[in-house]
Design a protein around this motif. Structure first.
Motif, short mmCIF file in Angstrom:
data_model
loop_
_atom_site.label_atom_id
_atom_site.label_comp_id
_atom_site.label_asym_id
_atom_site.label_seq_id
_atom_site.Cartn_x
_atom_site.Cartn_y
_atom_site.Cartn_z
N MET A 10 23.90 -53.82 -34.27
CA MET A 10 23.78 -53.18 -33.25
C MET A 10 22.89 -53.98 -32.23
O MET A 10 22.19 -55.02 -32.51
CB MET A 10 22.98 -52.02 -33.36
CG MET A 10 21.71 -52.08 -33.80
SD MET A 10 20.78 -50.44 -33.93
CE MET A 10 18.94 -51.08 -34.31
N LYS A 11 22.66 -53.62 -30.84
CA LYS A 11 21.88 -54.26 -29.79
C LYS A 11 20.71 -53.38 -29.67
O LYS A 11 20.86 -52.36 -29.83
CB LYS A 11 22.75 -54.38 -28.73
CG LYS A 11 23.71 -55.42 -28.74
CD LYS A 11 23.41 -56.95 -28.78
CE LYS A 11 24.54 -57.82 -28.52
NZ LYS A 11 24.16 -59.33 -28.49
N ALA A 12 19.70 -54.24 -29.45
CA ALA A 12 18.22 -53.52 -29.44
C ALA A 12 17.46 -54.47 -28.50
O ALA A 12 17.70 -55.75 -28.65
CB ALA A 12 17.73 -53.37 -30.71
N ALA A 13 16.43 -53.88 -27.88
CA ALA A 13 15.10 -54.55 -27.17
C ALA A 13 14.27 -54.87 -28.32
O ALA A 13 13.77 -53.98 -28.61
CB ALA A 13 14.82 -53.86 -26.04
N VAL A 14 13.91 -56.17 -28.55
CA VAL A 14 13.20 -56.73 -29.64
C VAL A 14 12.05 -57.33 -28.89
O VAL A 14 12.18 -58.58 -28.45
CB VAL A 14 13.97 -57.43 -30.53
CG1 VAL A 14 13.07 -57.95 -31.62
CG2 VAL A 14 15.05 -56.62 -31.14
N PHE A 15 10.76 -56.94 -29.40
CA PHE A 15 9.63 -57.57 -29.05
C PHE A 15 9.38 -58.56 -30.05
O PHE A 15 9.44 -58.53 -31.24
CB PHE A 15 8.35 -56.70 -29.11
CG PHE A 15 6.98 -57.33 -28.95
CD1 PHE A 15 6.27 -57.52 -27.71
CD2 PHE A 15 6.39 -57.67 -30.03
CE1 PHE A 15 5.21 -58.07 -27.64
CE2 PHE A 15 5.09 -58.34 -30.06
CZ PHE A 15 4.44 -58.56 -28.91
N HIS A 16 9.10 -60.04 -29.57
CA HIS A 16 8.90 -61.16 -30.40
C HIS A 16 7.35 -61.51 -30.28
O HIS A 16 6.85 -61.73 -31.48
CB HIS A 16 9.64 -62.13 -30.26
CG HIS A 16 11.17 -61.78 -30.27
ND1 HIS A 16 11.82 -61.70 -31.52
CD2 HIS A 16 12.24 -61.86 -29.25
CE1 HIS A 16 13.08 -61.49 -31.33
NE2 HIS A 16 13.19 -61.42 -30.28
N LYS A 17 6.77 -61.63 -29.20
CA LYS A 17 5.42 -61.92 -29.00
C LYS A 17 4.80 -61.50 -27.54
O LYS A 17 5.89 -61.18 -26.93
CB LYS A 17 5.40 -63.48 -29.13
CG LYS A 17 5.94 -64.28 -28.04
CD LYS A 17 5.91 -65.78 -28.42
CE LYS A 17 6.70 -66.43 -27.39
NZ LYS A 17 6.79 -68.15 -27.90
N PRO A 18 3.85 -61.44 -27.21
CA PRO A 18 3.55 -61.18 -25.97
C PRO A 18 4.24 -61.74 -24.53
O PRO A 18 4.27 -62.97 -24.70
CB PRO A 18 2.09 -61.38 -25.83
CG PRO A 18 1.37 -61.26 -27.29
CD PRO A 18 2.39 -61.70 -28.02
N GLY A 19 4.94 -61.08 -23.91
CA GLY A 19 5.70 -61.80 -22.90
C GLY A 19 6.94 -62.10 -23.22
O GLY A 19 7.84 -62.41 -22.55
N ASP A 20 7.50 -61.62 -24.47
CA ASP A 20 8.70 -62.09 -25.08
C ASP A 20 9.42 -60.93 -25.68
O ASP A 20 9.14 -60.45 -26.76
CB ASP A 20 8.80 -63.26 -25.99
CG ASP A 20 10.06 -63.73 -26.38
OD1 ASP A 20 10.88 -63.26 -26.15
OD2 ASP A 20 10.15 -64.75 -27.25
N ILE A 21 10.23 -60.32 -24.87
CA ILE A 21 11.24 -59.20 -25.34
C ILE A 21 12.41 -59.41 -24.85
O ILE A 21 12.88 -59.77 -23.97
CB ILE A 21 10.73 -57.81 -24.75
CG1 ILE A 21 9.44 -57.35 -25.09
CG2 ILE A 21 12.02 -56.72 -25.23
CD1 ILE A 21 8.95 -56.00 -24.48
N SER A 22 13.60 -59.58 -25.98
CA SER A 22 14.96 -59.96 -25.69
C SER A 22 15.85 -58.94 -26.41
O SER A 22 15.78 -58.03 -27.19
CB SER A 22 15.21 -61.37 -26.35
OG SER A 22 14.92 -61.40 -27.71
N TYR A 23 16.97 -58.86 -25.81
CA TYR A 23 18.37 -58.10 -26.09
C TYR A 23 18.88 -58.62 -27.20
O TYR A 23 19.90 -59.60 -27.05
CB TYR A 23 19.12 -57.78 -24.90
CG TYR A 23 20.20 -56.65 -25.18
CD1 TYR A 23 19.95 -55.44 -25.55
CD2 TYR A 23 21.43 -57.20 -24.82
CE1 TYR A 23 20.80 -54.56 -25.66
CE2 TYR A 23 22.42 -56.09 -24.77
CZ TYR A 23 22.07 -54.91 -25.50
OH TYR A 23 23.04 -53.89 -25.57
N ASP A 24 18.68 -58.35 -28.35
CA ASP A 24 19.21 -59.02 -29.68
C ASP A 24 20.00 -58.09 -30.49
O ASP A 24 20.30 -57.02 -30.34
CB ASP A 24 17.96 -59.30 -30.48
CG ASP A 24 16.92 -60.25 -30.12
OD1 ASP A 24 17.35 -60.93 -28.93
OD2 ASP A 24 15.82 -60.40 -30.37
N THR A 25 20.96 -59.00 -31.30
CA THR A 25 21.79 -58.30 -32.19
C THR A 25 20.73 -58.16 -33.42
O THR A 25 20.25 -59.06 -33.92
CB THR A 25 22.97 -59.12 -32.80
OG1 THR A 25 23.89 -59.24 -31.31
CG2 THR A 25 23.84 -58.36 -33.82
#
Length: 277
Positions: free
Chosen positions: A1-16
């Motif tokens: 599925m697709k989701a908005a994923v937090f990776h680190k401060p300032g970095d959120i991406s739309y990932d599978t």
């Protein structure tokens, strides 16, 4: 599925990412039809609320039940529900006394009244860091909802998602600030902060019988919105002494009720902007 994923401060991406699955017999899997971004999500984005691993964001969502755990009694596949942002077990002391945001069980790893940064939390929150339970959030196509018999509520077909979605967080948060104040009618209510929650608190104050509602915020565009949608008096602390202004507006007595609808990181100074990721 697709989701908005937090990776680190300032970095959120739309990932599978992997689809959620039933983990406990009280879970359901929800297909998300509507979700929202909360101002408090920005605390994670900025790093003010720490998170060291990837996490699916989002604690304001609603959708259609797709899968049901073996012990779920109140929901079935196809039900359309809203999901409140605190995760509540429905059985602990606080849940049994109408204080489910202080649930003792959903965030057991970091629950406690110790007063330190790591262990002063109440209930778990969807998509709100490991400190608040580490549950994946609803800014995604699907989400696992634990304790599904407790908090989700079935939405009537005659309400659109847009009409119901604010019941996940914004309206009940603003309402609670007024409800806890136990207005009797006729009170002057001062509400600090005129963002979405502040606007909902202003509406709740009128509904509960306030005689006057005063909105305080340093941003004029928010005060303009408050006047337009809620017909309140407004004060900008950069332009007036708020305490003296409220005294003058109330014959020297002051407000009967004050509500904090700000939280933290209320206004960024120059150094806050410099360090922004």
């Amino acid at each position: 599925m697709k989701a908005a994923v937090f990776h680190k401060p300032g970095d959120i991406s739309y990932d599978t990412v992997a689809d959620p699955r039933i983990e406990q017999p009280g879970d359901v899997i929800l297909r998300v039809t509507s979700t929202a971004i909360c101002g408090s999500d920005l605390h994670i984005l900025s790093g003010a609320v720490p998170q060291t691993t990837d996490m699916i964001m989002g604690h304001e969502f609603m959708g259609i039940v797709e899968e049901v755990g073996a012990e779920v009694k109140n929901l079935k596949r196809g039900d359309r529900v809203i999901v409140p942002f605190p995760i509540a077990c429905g059985q602990c002391f606080f849940c049994n006394h109408g204080a489910s945001p202080s649930c003792e069980n959903s965030n057991y790893k970091h629950y406690g009244p110790n007063g330190d940064m790591m262990d002063q939390k109440g209930a778990a929150l969807f998509g709100y860091t490991d400190l608040y339970g580490g549950y994946s959030g609803g800014q995604a196509e699907y989400v696992r909802v634990p304790y599904a018999d407790i908090s989700p509520r079935i939405i009537p077909d005659n309400l659109t998602d847009e009409q119901a979605l604010f019941l996940t967080d914004i309206f009940p948060t603003g309402w609670s600030g007024i409800d806890w104040a136990q207005l009797k009618g006729g009170e002057v209510v001062a509400i600090f902060g005129s963002g979405p929650v502040g606007l909902m608190a202003q509406k709740a104050a009128w509904i509960n019988g306030a005689s006057r509602v005063i909105a305080i915020d340093p941003l004029d565009y928010r005060l303009e919105k408050a006047r337009a949608v809620n017909n309140v008096d407004t004060l900008n602390p950069h332009k007036v002494d708020v305490v003296e202004a409220i005294r003058e507006m109330t014959g020297g007595r002051g407000a009967d009720v004050c509500v904090d609808a700000v939280g933290f990181e209320p206004e960024r100074n120059f150094m806050d902007k410099v360090k922004q990721p």
